[in-house]
Scaffold this motif. Sequence first.
Motif, PDB file in Angstrom:
ATOM      1  N   PHE A 111      43.302  47.353  41.611  1.00 42.62           N
ATOM      2  CA  PHE A 111      43.055  45.915  41.702  1.00 42.62           C
ATOM      3  C   PHE A 111      43.156  45.423  43.141  1.00 42.62           C
ATOM      4  O   PHE A 111      42.408  44.522  43.550  1.00 42.62           O
ATOM      5  N   THR A 112      44.069  45.982  43.921  1.00 44.55           N
ATOM      6  CA  THR A 112      44.225  45.555  45.312  1.00 44.55           C
ATOM      7  C   THR A 112      42.977  45.873  46.128  1.00 44.55           C
ATOM      8  O   THR A 112      42.455  45.010  46.858  1.00 44.55           O
ATOM      9  N   LEU A 113      42.473  47.083  45.993  1.00 41.28           N
ATOM     10  CA  LEU A 113      41.289  47.483  46.757  1.00 41.28           C
ATOM     11  C   LEU A 113      40.069  46.665  46.370  1.00 41.28           C
ATOM     12  O   LEU A 113      39.356  46.128  47.229  1.00 41.28           O
ATOM     13  N   SER A 114      39.808  46.537  45.066  1.00 37.41           N
ATOM     14  CA  SER A 114      38.630  45.787  44.624  1.00 37.41           C
ATOM     15  C   SER A 114      38.761  44.303  44.961  1.00 37.41           C
ATOM     16  O   SER A 114      37.778  43.648  45.339  1.00 37.41           O
ATOM     17  N   GLY A 115      39.982  43.746  44.854  1.00 35.43           N
ATOM     18  CA  GLY A 115      40.176  42.334  45.182  1.00 35.43           C
ATOM     19  C   GLY A 115      39.920  42.039  46.645  1.00 35.43           C
ATOM     20  O   GLY A 115      39.273  41.037  46.989  1.00 35.43           O
ATOM     21  N   ILE A 116      40.411  42.893  47.542  1.00 36.11           N
ATOM     22  CA  ILE A 116      40.178  42.697  48.975  1.00 36.11           C
ATOM     23  C   ILE A 116      38.685  42.789  49.300  1.00 36.11           C
ATOM     24  O   ILE A 116      38.142  41.972  50.053  1.00 36.11           O
ATOM     25  N   CYS A 117      38.021  43.780  48.726  1.00 34.81           N
ATOM     26  CA  CYS A 117      36.570  43.911  48.954  1.00 34.81           C
ATOM     27  C   CYS A 117      35.819  42.692  48.434  1.00 34.81           C
ATOM     28  O   CYS A 117      34.874  42.207  49.071  1.00 34.81           O
ATOM     29  N   ASN A 118      36.233  42.167  47.279  1.00 32.45           N
ATOM     30  CA  ASN A 118      35.590  40.970  46.728  1.00 32.45           C
ATOM     31  C   ASN A 118      35.737  39.778  47.660  1.00 32.45           C
ATOM     32  O   ASN A 118      34.789  39.017  47.882  1.00 32.45           O
ATOM     33  N   LEU A 119      36.939  39.592  48.208  1.00 34.50           N
ATOM     34  CA  LEU A 119      37.166  38.449  49.090  1.00 34.50           C
ATOM     35  C   LEU A 119      36.363  38.562  50.388  1.00 34.50           C
ATOM     36  O   LEU A 119      35.866  37.554  50.908  1.00 34.50           O
ATOM     37  N   VAL A 120      36.234  39.764  50.904  1.00 33.05           N
ATOM     38  CA  VAL A 120      35.421  39.967  52.113  1.00 33.05           C
ATOM     39  C   VAL A 120      33.960  39.624  51.826  1.00 33.05           C
ATOM     40  O   VAL A 120      33.294  38.935  52.618  1.00 33.05           O
ATOM     41  N   LEU A 121      33.449  40.104  50.680  1.00 32.62           N
ATOM     42  CA  LEU A 121      32.060  39.801  50.315  1.00 32.62           C
ATOM     43  C   LEU A 121      31.878  38.305  50.081  1.00 32.62           C
ATOM     44  O   LEU A 121      30.852  37.732  50.469  1.00 32.62           O
ATOM     45  N   LEU A 122      32.855  37.676  49.454  1.00 27.63           N
ATOM     46  CA  LEU A 122      32.772  36.235  49.205  1.00 27.63           C
ATOM     47  C   LEU A 122      32.690  35.463  50.511  1.00 27.63           C
ATOM     48  O   LEU A 122      31.926  34.493  50.633  1.00 27.63           O
TER      49      LEU A 122
END
Length: 516
Positions: free
Chosen positions: A423-434
Amino acid sequence: MKKTLKCNPRQRKLRSNIFATASIVTALSIAERGLGFLYRVVLSRLLGAEGLGLYQVALSVFSVFLTVGTGGIPITVSRFISQSKAENNPYNERRAVSSGLFLSLLLTLPVSLILGAFPKTLSFLFPDARALRVFRILLIGLVFSSLYAILRGSFWGNKRFLLPSVLEISEEAIMVIVGVLLLQNATSVENGVLLAGWAVVISYLFSFSASALCFFLGGGKLASPKRRLKSLFTSALPITSVRVGGTLVNSAVAVLLPAMLIRSGLSESDTLTLFGVVSGMALPVLFIPSTIIGSLSLVLVPELSEDFYRKNQTRLYNNLARGLSVAFLVALFLLPLFYALGNDLGLLAFSNPLAGEFIKKGCIVLLPMSLGMISTGMLNSMGFEKQTFLFYALGSAVMLVCILLLPALIGAYAYVVGLGASFTLSGICNLVLLGKKCPNFYKTAKKQAFSALFKATLCVLPLSLFGDLLLQLLKRVFGAFFSVALTGLAVGLITATLWLALGVIRLPRQKKQRKK
């Protein structure tokens, strides 16, 4: 610039409607999860940890085929219906529902018939033959549950969020009632697990029948799916891939974790028992925030999608900021409660101290889980399903590495650590893309929101320690149940009071002051 960030009365009313709807859906979802939690308690007592482990293994494999039959189809049907309404084309709306039903039937009916007739083709996935027998029973409900999911998507597209929520809580209630009645006649662990499987099938049949009745009585109609079938499949494929990947990962965990635990020296019986404790007792408690976040995401999806494609940045950024803030605050509110009460919750609910240890030590996963879930839903609503699938795949790979390498060191806690890392890895990647796709989002988001989240985060540790100490003091006077109830109430009230004092949350009366 300041004028563009102000909300006119129509926007304020829309915002109020969004969160009012989300609140109702959340309340019903919490009630549904509450029923599910009570049913888990009943199953743990009637089947034991070993029986619950068999039940979880069968459900994990079954969920793969259920996800293949539905996956991203319901949410895509919902999006197509919204598009058809915007274009004032009711015939395309009917095509969207018909193509969804046809595609789901195409993906599930052959599987049910083939695997039902030749179940041994999947015997390598089941460490115990008894779980395979339960899986064969669950296959009977595969088509019913898949078709119900498509009809539920049509309700979402028409913004009828209340109806599917009522249907889902009714489905859960039917499963609980039927399961409890059937398990009274269980003669062995295997017989009890088989009866629990039949309870699931009966609940699926009920939800499909009720949803079909509501669809046609509500004026729903079908049309030829030919022109919509290809576009539906193409649009649903990335989301389906994410969800199938999720269920495949869960199934892989159900196979790999017991195997790694056996390799570390545990017996097969102890391994099934431990897996039942983690997956059937502790994790359902830790995933309680997903109910609230899922409801919020469900209601925000059509609004975010509409604002994104119409380039209404003001309202889009406001809803993005509120969604992220609410999801994170939910985790920050529950984390001290789980830390302080985790051990006793495991004993009270499941009569299993090990379940309580997993809840207490694993509660930190609430933060990355909330962030990952809400950000994934937001990006999917804006059409970035392929990117979120890639991020999810990366996170899942990290989790599987944890499952393979860590059981020898930390036992079944490897599952919790893997979930947190994923969840940490996917969440950080999501925020960068956002931040890339909405370039001014972080700049225009109110500084107060980030300040409030920072203040709420600082409160977590002292509140957790306070709750832990208060529980120990109360247990000297009261029994376990009243001590847990009083501690939970006290920690919840103190958290709310602190948040009000620090400005993390505000009372509704401030709206009246602004109007004056």
